[in-house]
Design a protein around this motif. Structure first.
Motif, PDB file in Angstrom:
ATOM      1  N   GLY A  94       0.826  -1.209   0.000  1.00 17.19           N
ATOM      2  CA  GLY A  94       0.000   0.000   0.000  1.00 17.19           C
ATOM      3  C   GLY A  94       0.855   1.251   0.000  1.00 17.19           C
ATOM      4  O   GLY A  94       0.615   2.184  -0.774  1.00 17.19           O
ATOM      5  N   VAL A  95       1.872   1.279   0.855  1.00 16.37           N
ATOM      6  CA  VAL A  95       2.777   2.433   0.926  1.00 16.37           C
ATOM      7  C   VAL A  95       3.496   2.623  -0.406  1.00 16.37           C
ATOM      8  O   VAL A  95       3.622   3.743  -0.912  1.00 16.37           O
ATOM      9  N   ALA A  96       3.957   1.530  -1.008  1.00 14.70           N
ATOM     10  CA  ALA A  96       4.672   1.614  -2.288  1.00 14.70           C
ATOM     11  C   ALA A  96       3.765   2.157  -3.382  1.00 14.70           C
ATOM     12  O   ALA A  96       4.177   3.025  -4.161  1.00 14.70           O
ATOM     13  N   ALA A  97       2.530   1.674  -3.439  1.00 12.44           N
ATOM     14  CA  ALA A  97       1.609   2.141  -4.478  1.00 12.44           C
ATOM     15  C   ALA A  97       1.305   3.619  -4.287  1.00 12.44           C
ATOM     16  O   ALA A  97       1.355   4.412  -5.245  1.00 12.44           O
ATOM     17  N   TYR A  98       1.033   4.019  -3.058  1.00  8.45           N
ATOM     18  CA  TYR A  98       0.720   5.423  -2.777  1.00  8.45           C
ATOM     19  C   TYR A  98       1.900   6.338  -3.136  1.00  8.45           C
ATOM     20  O   TYR A  98       1.743   7.370  -3.779  1.00  8.45           O
ATOM     21  N   SER A  99       3.127   5.931  -2.730  1.00 12.06           N
ATOM     22  CA  SER A  99       4.316   6.736  -2.999  1.00 12.06           C
ATOM     23  C   SER A  99       4.565   6.880  -4.493  1.00 12.06           C
ATOM     24  O   SER A  99       4.945   7.957  -4.965  1.00 12.06           O
ATOM     25  N   THR A 100       4.379   5.800  -5.239  1.00 13.30           N
ATOM     26  CA  THR A 100       4.622   5.841  -6.680  1.00 13.30           C
ATOM     27  C   THR A 100       3.685   6.835  -7.351  1.00 13.30           C
ATOM     28  O   THR A 100       4.111   7.678  -8.141  1.00 13.30           O
ATOM     29  N   VAL A 101       2.410   6.766  -7.001  1.00 10.21           N
ATOM     30  CA  VAL A 101       1.430   7.694  -7.581  1.00 10.21           C
ATOM     31  C   VAL A 101       1.779   9.123  -7.198  1.00 10.21           C
ATOM     32  O   VAL A 101       1.776  10.037  -8.038  1.00 10.21           O
TER      33      VAL A 101
END
Ligand code: CU
Length: 153
Positions: free
Chosen positions: A19-26
């Motif tokens: 979740g953190v990785a997806a949010y950071s990428t966006v």
């Protein structure tokens, strides 16, 4: 029993990190995104030891010379209107400089041989307001006075 517990907390951590990785990428893509139709483009070139501003809309270029004794610039500045979306295309002519407007959170490196793009919105302030521009990459003898101003017109 222990195995099920281990599997559960492993999966929980994996889900959290995903979740953190997806949010950071966006978020990172969003921060770097350039406006599709900015109010103005300015080509900024760092020189030892002044900033050059070129306005492709009318083909004019200005060498902005800073005078530390009076804290003023002559020859030109970065001009923009209140609320304007400004895209700057930044490069260096000789050594690496860094274009920084501290009050607006603008900072982008000026590197010879490549052009970095950045966009920012000029605050809705009165005409004549000035924001300091400072080189923030040590670039030689007069690095400390390699300054200019964003002048709201
Ligand atoms: Cu510099």
């Amino acid at each position: 029993m222990v195995n099920r517990l281990e599997a559960a907390w492993t999966l929980a951590v994996v889900a959290l990190l995903a979740g953190v990785a997806a949010y950071s990428t966006v978020l990172l893509y969003h921060i770097d995104a350039l406006p599709s139709d900015p109010t103005e483009y300015v080509n900024v070139t760092g020189h030892q030891w002044y900033w050059e501003f070129c306005y492709p809309a009318n083909g004019s270029c200005y060498n902005s010379m800073y005078d530390p004794t009076t804290n003023t610039v002559s020859g030109g500045a970065l001009w923009a209107t209140p609320g304007a979306e400004v895209q700057i295309n930044v490069t260096g002519a000789d050594v690496i400089h860094s274009f920084n407007i501290p009050q607006l959170g603008v900072r982008i490196d000026a590197i010879p041989g490549r052009t970095n793009h950045f966009a920012f919105t000029v605050p809705d302030v009165a005409a004549g307001t000035q924001f300091l521009i400072q080189c923030t990459e040590f670039c030689g003898t007069y690095h400390g006075t390699m300054r200019s101003f964003l002048v709201v017109t």
